[in-house]
Motif scaffolding. Structure first.
Motif, PDB file in Angstrom:
ATOM      1  N   ALA A 120      -9.051  13.072 -10.946  1.00 32.11           N
ATOM      2  CA  ALA A 120     -10.456  13.485 -10.828  1.00 32.11           C
ATOM      3  C   ALA A 120     -11.042  13.809 -12.198  1.00 32.11           C
ATOM      4  CB  ALA A 120     -10.559  14.693  -9.895  1.00 32.11           C
ATOM      5  N   ARG A 121     -10.269  14.494 -13.064  1.00 34.64           N
ATOM      6  CA  ARG A 121     -10.753  14.795 -14.415  1.00 34.64           C
ATOM      7  C   ARG A 121     -10.937  13.516 -15.230  1.00 34.64           C
ATOM      8  NH1 ARG A 121      -6.728  18.914 -14.581  1.00 34.64           N
ATOM      9  NH2 ARG A 121      -5.658  17.715 -16.172  1.00 34.64           N
ATOM     10  N   SER A 141       0.827  -1.203   0.000  1.00 36.47           N
ATOM     11  CA  SER A 141       0.000   0.000   0.000  1.00 36.47           C
ATOM     12  C   SER A 141       0.866   1.259   0.000  1.00 36.47           C
ATOM     13  CB  SER A 141      -0.935  -0.003   1.199  1.00 36.47           C
ATOM     14  OG  SER A 141      -0.195  -0.022   2.399  1.00 36.47           O
ATOM     15  N   SER A 142       2.039   1.208   0.629  1.00 29.20           N
ATOM     16  CA  SER A 142       2.887   2.401   0.636  1.00 29.20           C
ATOM     17  C   SER A 142       3.405   2.711  -0.767  1.00 29.20           C
ATOM     18  CB  SER A 142       4.060   2.215   1.598  1.00 29.20           C
ATOM     19  OG  SER A 142       4.867   1.133   1.177  1.00 29.20           O
ATOM     20  N   ARG A 143       3.714   1.667  -1.551  1.00 25.60           N
ATOM     21  CA  ARG A 143       4.169   1.908  -2.921  1.00 25.60           C
ATOM     22  C   ARG A 143       3.021   2.412  -3.789  1.00 25.60           C
ATOM     23  NH1 ARG A 143       6.923  -3.251  -5.038  1.00 25.60           N
ATOM     24  NH2 ARG A 143       6.000  -4.241  -3.245  1.00 25.60           N
ATOM     25  N   ARG A 144       1.828   1.870  -3.573  1.00 25.84           N
ATOM     26  CA  ARG A 144       0.683   2.308  -4.381  1.00 25.84           C
ATOM     27  C   ARG A 144       0.331   3.760  -4.095  1.00 25.84           C
ATOM     28  NH1 ARG A 144      -3.484  -2.406  -3.444  1.00 25.84           N
ATOM     29  NH2 ARG A 144      -2.098  -2.665  -1.728  1.00 25.84           N
ATOM     30  N   THR A 145       0.310   4.154  -2.837  1.00 29.54           N
ATOM     31  CA  THR A 145      -0.032   5.540  -2.520  1.00 29.54           C
ATOM     32  C   THR A 145       1.055   6.490  -2.986  1.00 29.54           C
ATOM     33  OG1 THR A 145       0.844   5.252  -0.304  1.00 29.54           O
ATOM     34  CG2 THR A 145      -1.531   4.992  -0.582  1.00 29.54           C
ATOM     35  N   ALA A 146       2.298   6.034  -3.037  1.00 29.37           N
ATOM     36  CA  ALA A 146       3.380   6.897  -3.501  1.00 29.37           C
ATOM     37  C   ALA A 146       3.194   7.253  -4.969  1.00 29.37           C
ATOM     38  CB  ALA A 146       4.724   6.215  -3.291  1.00 29.37           C
ATOM     39  N   LEU A 147       2.546   6.389  -5.722  1.00 28.74           N
ATOM     40  CA  LEU A 147       2.314   6.682  -7.137  1.00 28.74           C
ATOM     41  C   LEU A 147       1.341   7.840  -7.327  1.00 28.74           C
ATOM     42  CD1 LEU A 147       1.961   3.061  -8.516  1.00 28.74           C
ATOM     43  CD2 LEU A 147       3.914   4.579  -8.745  1.00 28.74           C
ATOM     44  N   PHE A 148       0.459   8.047  -6.369  1.00 28.65           N
ATOM     45  CA  PHE A 148      -0.576   9.067  -6.516  1.00 28.65           C
ATOM     46  C   PHE A 148      -0.404  10.183  -5.496  1.00 28.65           C
ATOM     47  CE2 PHE A 148      -2.474   5.124  -8.089  1.00 28.65           C
ATOM     48  CZ  PHE A 148      -2.683   5.521  -9.391  1.00 28.65           C
ATOM     49  N   ASP A 149       0.827  10.573  -5.239  1.00 27.78           N
ATOM     50  CA  ASP A 149       1.080  11.677  -4.322  1.00 27.78           C
ATOM     51  C   ASP A 149       0.910  13.004  -5.037  1.00 27.78           C
ATOM     52  OD1 ASP A 149       1.491  10.827  -1.812  1.00 27.78           O
ATOM     53  OD2 ASP A 149       3.671  10.687  -1.934  1.00 27.78           O
ATOM     54  N   GLY A 150       0.437  13.977  -4.329  1.00 31.40           N
ATOM     55  CA  GLY A 150       0.403  15.328  -4.844  1.00 31.40           C
ATOM     56  C   GLY A 150      -0.964  15.772  -5.297  1.00 31.40           C
ATOM     57  N   VAL A 151      -1.180  17.052  -5.162  1.00 34.50           N
ATOM     58  CA  VAL A 151      -2.449  17.663  -5.526  1.00 34.50           C
ATOM     59  C   VAL A 151      -2.656  17.639  -7.034  1.00 34.50           C
ATOM     60  CG1 VAL A 151      -3.753  19.815  -5.449  1.00 34.50           C
ATOM     61  CG2 VAL A 151      -2.392  19.114  -3.483  1.00 34.50           C
ATOM     62  N   GLU A 152      -1.599  17.871  -7.789  1.00 33.42           N
ATOM     63  CA  GLU A 152      -1.715  17.890  -9.244  1.00 33.42           C
ATOM     64  C   GLU A 152      -2.170  16.529  -9.780  1.00 33.42           C
ATOM     65  OE1 GLU A 152       1.067  18.599 -13.180  1.00 33.42           O
ATOM     66  OE2 GLU A 152       1.783  19.274 -11.229  1.00 33.42           O
ATOM     67  N   THR A 153      -1.600  15.468  -9.250  1.00 35.17           N
ATOM     68  CA  THR A 153      -1.987  14.125  -9.678  1.00 35.17           C
ATOM     69  C   THR A 153      -3.435  13.843  -9.310  1.00 35.17           C
ATOM     70  OG1 THR A 153       0.283  13.383  -9.380  1.00 35.17           O
ATOM     71  CG2 THR A 153      -1.400  11.687  -9.524  1.00 35.17           C
ATOM     72  N   ALA A 154      -3.850  14.273  -8.131  1.00 32.03           N
ATOM     73  CA  ALA A 154      -5.240  14.068  -7.705  1.00 32.03           C
ATOM     74  C   ALA A 154      -6.205  14.805  -8.629  1.00 32.03           C
ATOM     75  CB  ALA A 154      -5.414  14.538  -6.271  1.00 32.03           C
ATOM     76  N   CYS A 155      -5.842  15.993  -9.060  1.00 31.87           N
ATOM     77  CA  CYS A 155      -6.698  16.749  -9.987  1.00 31.87           C
ATOM     78  C   CYS A 155      -6.795  16.053 -11.342  1.00 31.87           C
ATOM     79  CB  CYS A 155      -6.166  18.167 -10.157  1.00 31.87           C
ATOM     80  SG  CYS A 155      -6.349  19.178  -8.690  1.00 31.87           S
ATOM     81  N   VAL A 156      -5.678  15.531 -11.826  1.00 30.97           N
ATOM     82  CA  VAL A 156      -5.677  14.814 -13.104  1.00 30.97           C
ATOM     83  C   VAL A 156      -6.561  13.576 -12.995  1.00 30.97           C
ATOM     84  CG1 VAL A 156      -4.236  13.492 -14.690  1.00 30.97           C
ATOM     85  CG2 VAL A 156      -3.462  15.709 -13.852  1.00 30.97           C
TER      86      VAL A 156
END
Length: 100
Positions: free
Chosen positions: A40-41, A23-38
């Motif tokens: 979400a779109r 889970s730590s490796r998986r969450t590291a792939l999606f770190d950051g606000v910019e990635t979360a915005c991408v």
């Protein structure tokens, strides 16, 4: 050149059939606000595609005849078409759906 059996043993032992990323490796792939915005779109676009353009079958009836299970399905339609056809959905909601 094939490595000796001793060297191959550790390679085979490292592989496990149900080995998933921790889970730590998986969450590291999606770190950051910019990635979360991408993401979400991307999900918003996928939601619209599925709701408006991807028809699916819905189970209408399921009955058992001895050991055999017989399933009957409604004609394929999109979630959008089902929502518009459903009588319980308010007219205001149907209007908003049509405007999308």
């Amino acid at each position: 050149m094939v490595p000796p059996a001793e060297a191959r043993g550790h390679l085979i032992a490292a592989y496990k059939k149900n080995d998933e990323a921790s889970s730590s490796r998986r969450t590291a792939l999606f770190d950051g606000v910019e990635t979360a915005c991408v993401m979400a779109r991307l999900y918003a676009a996928a939601r619209l595609y599925v709701n408006f353009f991807q028809p699916s079958f819905k189970l209408a009836e399921k009955r058992r005849e001895g050991a055999k299970v017989i399933k009957l399905y409604h004609d394929p339609s999109t979630p959008y078409e089902r929502a518009l056809a459903y009588q319980e959905v308010p007219k205001a909601v149907k209007r908003r759906l049509r405007e999308q």
